[in-house]
Design a protein around this motif. Structure first.
Motif, short mmCIF file in Angstrom:
data_model
loop_
_atom_site.label_atom_id
_atom_site.label_comp_id
_atom_site.label_asym_id
_atom_site.label_seq_id
_atom_site.Cartn_x
_atom_site.Cartn_y
_atom_site.Cartn_z
N HIS A 1 27.08 -26.82 5.65
CA HIS A 1 26.19 -26.57 6.93
C HIS A 1 26.11 -25.02 7.49
N ALA A 2 27.31 -24.55 7.19
CA ALA A 2 27.75 -23.15 7.74
C ALA A 2 26.98 -22.38 6.53
N ALA A 3 27.32 -22.44 5.45
CA ALA A 3 26.89 -21.75 4.49
C ALA A 3 25.39 -21.68 4.21
N GLY A 4 24.62 -22.87 4.58
CA GLY A 4 23.29 -23.00 4.59
C GLY A 4 22.67 -22.33 5.65
N PHE A 5 23.38 -22.51 6.94
CA PHE A 5 22.83 -21.57 7.94
C PHE A 5 22.81 -20.21 7.76
N VAL A 6 24.02 -19.65 7.33
CA VAL A 6 23.93 -18.27 6.91
C VAL A 6 22.87 -17.56 5.87
N VAL A 7 22.54 -18.45 5.01
CA VAL A 7 21.65 -18.18 4.00
C VAL A 7 20.22 -18.50 4.27
N PHE A 8 19.97 -19.60 5.11
CA PHE A 8 18.43 -19.96 5.51
C PHE A 8 18.05 -19.52 6.89
N GLY A 9 18.94 -19.71 7.68
CA GLY A 9 18.68 -19.90 8.98
C GLY A 9 19.01 -18.61 9.92
N SER A 10 20.05 -17.77 9.55
CA SER A 10 20.50 -16.82 10.45
C SER A 10 19.39 -15.60 10.38
N GLY A 11 18.78 -15.28 9.50
CA GLY A 11 18.26 -14.18 9.16
C GLY A 11 18.99 -13.12 8.72
#
Length: 156
Positions: A137-147
């Motif tokens: 979830h953390a890696a997915g957020f960094v790649v797709f959600g954090s900008g």
């Protein structure tokens, strides 16, 4: 007919009230460490560590270290996929509203199904699976959600 039935009015017969079953024999349920079972705390779930666990399917990954590693990679990838589906905006401005609503609903259903699979995997109470899900979830957020990885031209 029940021979123990009681006549209550003319020809109407009713069975006697049921009584609760007797308690189990004293030695049947033994509390750990010789304590009294009535005063023991309930057995709470706890995390286990190691490759001997079941993740999502009965018997999988078994006792093989390679299959356990594959299950961790699978849970990690599933968590990344959930984040990707949460943050992707595939609808172009000016698209048909009904078609875009149906498409977004379909993506939402798929994302919810994958998210529940991650939850079920974590419910194996295996520490490695839990860490794989959180890191996914953390890696997915960094790649797709954090900008953080977006180009300047792609930012809104």
């Amino acid at each position: 007919m029940n021979p123990n039935a009681v006549t209550i009015h003319h020809n109407i017969r009713r069975s006697p009230p049921l009584t609760p079953p007797p308690p189990p024999p004293a030695g049947l349920f033994k509390a750990p460490h010789g304590g009294n079972q009535a005063h023991q705390k309930p057995n709470l779930f706890h995390m286990t560590w190691g490759k001997n666990t079941e993740v999502l399917f009965s018997g999988w990954p078994g006792s093989s270290s390679g299959m356990y590693a594959l299950s961790l990679i699978f849970v990690f990838g599933l968590a990344v996929l959930v984040e990707m589906l949460s943050h992707w905006n595939l609808i172009k401005p000016g698209s048909n509203r009904v078609a875009s609503c149906l498409f977004r609903t379909g993506l939402h259903v798929i994302r919810a199904g994958f998210a529940y699979m991650v939850i079920l995997a974590v419910m194996s109470y295996n520490g490695g699976v839990f860490i794989a899900a959180v890191l996914g979830h953390a890696a997915g957020f960094v790649v797709f959600g954090s900008g953080l990885l977006m180009k300047a031209s792609d930012k809104p």
